[in-house]
Motif scaffolding. Structure first.
Motif, PDB file in Angstrom:
ATOM      1  N   ILE A   1       0.842  -1.200   0.000  1.00 10.29           N
ATOM      2  CA  ILE A   1       0.000   0.000   0.000  1.00 10.29           C
ATOM      3  C   ILE A   1       0.875   1.248   0.000  1.00 10.29           C
ATOM      4  O   ILE A   1       0.648   2.180  -0.778  1.00 10.29           O
ATOM      5  CB  ILE A   1      -0.947  -0.006   1.213  1.00 10.29           C
ATOM      6  CG1 ILE A   1      -1.929  -1.175   1.090  1.00 10.29           C
ATOM      7  CG2 ILE A   1      -1.687   1.325   1.348  1.00 10.29           C
ATOM      8  CD1 ILE A   1      -2.688  -1.474   2.356  1.00 10.29           C
TER       9      ILE A   1
ATOM     10  N   GLU B   1       2.665   1.574  -3.450  1.00  8.12           N
ATOM     11  CA  GLU B   1       1.715   2.001  -4.487  1.00  8.12           C
ATOM     12  C   GLU B   1       1.381   3.484  -4.349  1.00  8.12           C
ATOM     13  O   GLU B   1       1.296   4.211  -5.340  1.00  8.12           O
ATOM     14  CB  GLU B   1       0.443   1.160  -4.410  1.00  8.12           C
ATOM     15  CG  GLU B   1      -0.680   1.623  -5.300  1.00  8.12           C
ATOM     16  CD  GLU B   1      -0.436   1.403  -6.790  1.00  8.12           C
ATOM     17  OE1 GLU B   1      -1.006   2.152  -7.601  1.00  8.12           O
ATOM     18  OE2 GLU B   1       0.318   0.472  -7.131  1.00  8.12           O
ATOM     19  N   ASN B   2       1.209   3.936  -3.119  1.00  7.74           N
ATOM     20  CA  ASN B   2       0.889   5.342  -2.896  1.00  7.74           C
ATOM     21  C   ASN B   2       2.034   6.253  -3.335  1.00  7.74           C
ATOM     22  O   ASN B   2       1.801   7.275  -3.986  1.00  7.74           O
ATOM     23  CB  ASN B   2       0.547   5.573  -1.428  1.00  7.74           C
ATOM     24  CG  ASN B   2       0.201   7.015  -1.162  1.00  7.74           C
ATOM     25  OD1 ASN B   2       0.982   7.721  -0.532  1.00  7.74           O
ATOM     26  ND2 ASN B   2      -0.947   7.460  -1.646  1.00  7.74           N
TER      27      ASN B   2
ATOM     28  N   THR C   1       2.088   6.457  -7.088  1.00  8.58           N
ATOM     29  CA  THR C   1       1.023   7.353  -7.546  1.00  8.58           C
ATOM     30  C   THR C   1       1.431   8.814  -7.375  1.00  8.58           C
ATOM     31  O   THR C   1       1.252   9.630  -8.285  1.00  8.58           O
ATOM     32  CB  THR C   1      -0.280   7.074  -6.776  1.00  8.58           C
ATOM     33  OG1 THR C   1      -0.701   5.735  -7.046  1.00  8.58           O
ATOM     34  CG2 THR C   1      -1.386   8.045  -7.161  1.00  8.58           C
ATOM     35  N   LEU C   2       1.982   9.139  -6.213  1.00  6.70           N
ATOM     36  CA  LEU C   2       2.417  10.514  -5.970  1.00  6.70           C
ATOM     37  C   LEU C   2       3.531  10.932  -6.922  1.00  6.70           C
ATOM     38  O   LEU C   2       3.547  12.067  -7.420  1.00  6.70           O
ATOM     39  CB  LEU C   2       2.869  10.674  -4.519  1.00  6.70           C
ATOM     40  CG  LEU C   2       1.764  10.579  -3.473  1.00  6.70           C
ATOM     41  CD1 LEU C   2       2.368  10.546  -2.070  1.00  6.70           C
ATOM     42  CD2 LEU C   2       0.768  11.707  -3.619  1.00  6.70           C
TER      43      LEU C   2
END
Length: 99
Positions: free
Chosen positions: A79, A82-83, A86-87
Motif C-alpha cells: 500500500i 503504491e501510494n 502514484t504521488l
C-alpha cells in the motif's frame, strides 16, 4: 519499523468475528474523526496542539488501516509503495503551486 513488520505486530491485537472488516472500517472513521477534532480545536479554538494525543490518535488510525489490509490479504508495504508511485506520477517534480 517497516510497514509489514508493523502489520504483523498489530495483528496480534485484532479481535472480533466475521464482522472484523466492518468493525475496522467503523473504527477507522471514528479514529480519523478524533484526529480531525484535535486539528479543529487547534485551528479554530486556539487550543494547543497536543502532539502526544495526535500521535496516539494517528497510531489508532494506522492500526485500523493495517488490519483492513490484513483482512484483505494485502501487505501493508504494498500500500505504501503504491501510494508513493502514484504521488511520483502525479507530481514528478514534487508538489508545486500553480501560482
Amino acid at each position: 519499523m517497516e510497514f509489514n513488520e508493523y502489520q504483523t505486530a498489530a495483528n496480534r491485537t485484532l479481535y472480533g468475528n466475521e464482522q472484523v472488516l466492518t468493525n475496522c472500517a467503523l473504527g477507522l472513521a471514528s479514529e480519523s474523526g478524533q484526529v480531525v477534532d484535535l486539528i479543529k480545536a487547534y485551528t479554530f479554538k486556539g487550543q494547543k496542539l497536543e502532539k502526544d494525543q495526535l500521535i496516539h490518535e494517528m497510531g489508532d488510525v494506522l492500526w485500523y488501516l493495517s488490519q483492513i489490509a490484513e483482512w484483505a490479504d494485502i501487505p501493508f508495504d504494498e500500500i505504501a509503495k503504491e501510494n508513493i508511485e502514484t504521488l511520483n506520477k502525479r507530481y514528478p517534480n514534487g508538489y508545486q503551486s500553480e501560482n
